[in-house]
Design an enzyme around this catalytic site. Structure first.
Site, PDB file in Angstrom:
ATOM      1  N   HIS A   1       0.820  -1.216   0.000  1.00 18.27           N
ATOM      2  CA  HIS A   1       0.000   0.000   0.000  1.00 18.27           C
ATOM      3  C   HIS A   1       0.850   1.260   0.000  1.00 18.27           C
ATOM      4  O   HIS A   1       0.395   2.324   0.419  1.00 18.27           O
ATOM      5  CB  HIS A   1      -0.950  -0.005   1.204  1.00 18.27           C
TER       6      HIS A   1
ATOM      7  N   THR B   1      -3.408  -8.275  10.982  1.00 12.94           N
ATOM      8  CA  THR B   1      -4.304  -7.731   9.971  1.00 12.94           C
ATOM      9  C   THR B   1      -5.711  -8.270  10.171  1.00 12.94           C
ATOM     10  O   THR B   1      -5.922  -9.419  10.509  1.00 12.94           O
ATOM     11  CB  THR B   1      -3.811  -8.037   8.539  1.00 12.94           C
TER      12      THR B   1
ATOM     13  N   CYS C   1       4.205  14.394  -6.619  1.00 14.93           N
ATOM     14  CA  CYS C   1       3.558  15.505  -7.319  1.00 14.93           C
ATOM     15  C   CYS C   1       2.335  14.987  -8.072  1.00 14.93           C
ATOM     16  O   CYS C   1       2.419  14.007  -8.819  1.00 14.93           O
ATOM     17  CB  CYS C   1       4.538  16.138  -8.316  1.00 14.93           C
TER      18      CYS C   1
END
Ligand code: BV8
Length: 264
Positions: free
Chosen positions: A133, A206, A141
């Site tokens: 992730h 998780t 940018c």
């Protein structure tokens, strides 16, 4: 924490040449970092208290949220980034780095797949970490995609203008994968390869509700790997793994490493 599950996990790891590990926000909980779905959050700076009470992280981790309110989203991410920089790797992170070294010393390998964006695995000494992730430590940018690593201090303005394209009104965004965005192709490929070839797949900290990350352990099971989950709470996959260890990562992993070092 049942000893037979810990013994079974240590036994499976002792005979493994290739180990794959998936970690989530829970492995960083003992470093003081908030989980996405867990209860409780660290103390927020006073001026931030009101901001976050009514917001659900899952609604902020989206391109739509960034488009609608770049000021709020970049403040939230920069607040988390500073928190990650201030955090230290915990015993769970360090145990995984030790497991990687132990496997390498006998010609084996460990593939560490993480959903976390905090880079604590790397700071603990793990190498080749697959960041499914992305990472909060790098910002990009929005116009030309150039990536920079902001200095270890709060940003000077919100939303931050990108240094390369500021003249065109372009902003910086965190180089993380938001909900609705595709994971980096190279990361998915590395994770799929690890799931297909590992002897043991460890899922640690998780909730196993975010896809495609949650699917890799099922792929490993289908390929004949032994599967182990470490989580103080049950998850939707607890009934589909070989051993589900109800424990904190910082407790269970050092115990497993101890059993590996002192078999019998
Ligand atoms: C995508 C980064 C293609 C930013 C995050 C099926 C296939 C593909 C996609 C989907 C699908 N079904 C649904 C989807 C869409 C979505 C999804 O999965 N939604 C879920 C919520 C239903 N997936 C996506 O959008 C992904 N993109 O597939 O692209 C595509 C494109 C367009 C349209 C559709 C598909 C992108 C997903 C990535 C999103 N980004 N974060 C940021 O960090 O801000 S996800 C976010 O959740 C974090 O990365 C987090 O790591 C991740 C998973 O959460 P966990 O890590 O598990 O953390 P959580 O808090 O949930 O749980 C912590 C656990 O730890 C708990 O169980 C707790 O008990 C335990 N714990 C607590 N203390 C400890 C502990 N464990 C051990 N020790 C302790 N001490």
């Amino acid at each position: 924490m049942t000893h037979d599950a810990l013994d079974a996990a240590a036994h499976a790891l002792a005979g493994a040449r290739r180990v794959a590990v998936l970690t989530g926000a829970g492995i960083s909980a003992e470093s003081g970092l908030r989980t996405f779905r867990g209860a409780g959050t660290p103390d927020l700076p006073p001026d931030m208290q009101a901001l976050w009470k009514e917001f659900d992280p899952q609604t902020l981790a989206t391109p739509e949220a960034f488009g609608a309110n770049p000021d709020l989203v970049t403040r939230w991410y920069d607040w988390r980034r500073i928190g990650c920089l201030a955090a230290e790797p915990n015993a769970g992170h360090l145990a995984l780095a030790e497991l990687e070294r132990r496997l390498a010393s006998r010609g084996g390998e460990l593939s560490l797949l993480t959903q976390n964006v905090d880079r604590l695995h790397q700071r603990a000494g793990s190498t080749g970490v697959v960041e499914l992730h992305g990472t909060i430590m790098v910002w990009r940018c929005t116009r030309c995609g150039v990536e920079t690593e902001p200095p270890a201090q709060p940003m000077a303005e919100f939303p931050p203008r990108s240094p390369c394209c500021a003249g065109r009104g372009s902003l910086l965004r965190p180089a993380v994968v938001w909900f609705g965005e595709s994971l980096p192709a190279a990361a998915v490929l590395a994770a799929a390869r690890a799931a297909e070839t590992c002897d043991v797949f460890l899922s640690i900290g998780t909730s196993s509700v975010v896809y495609p990350a949650a699917a890799f352990i099922l792929q490993a099971a289908a390929n004949g790997a032994k599967t182990i989950e470490i989580n103080p709470e049950p998850t939707p996959l607890s009934g589909r793994v070989d051993w589900s260890i109800r424990a904190k990562a910082g407790d269970a992993l050092p115990r497993i490493m101890e059993k590996l070092a002192n078999p019998g």
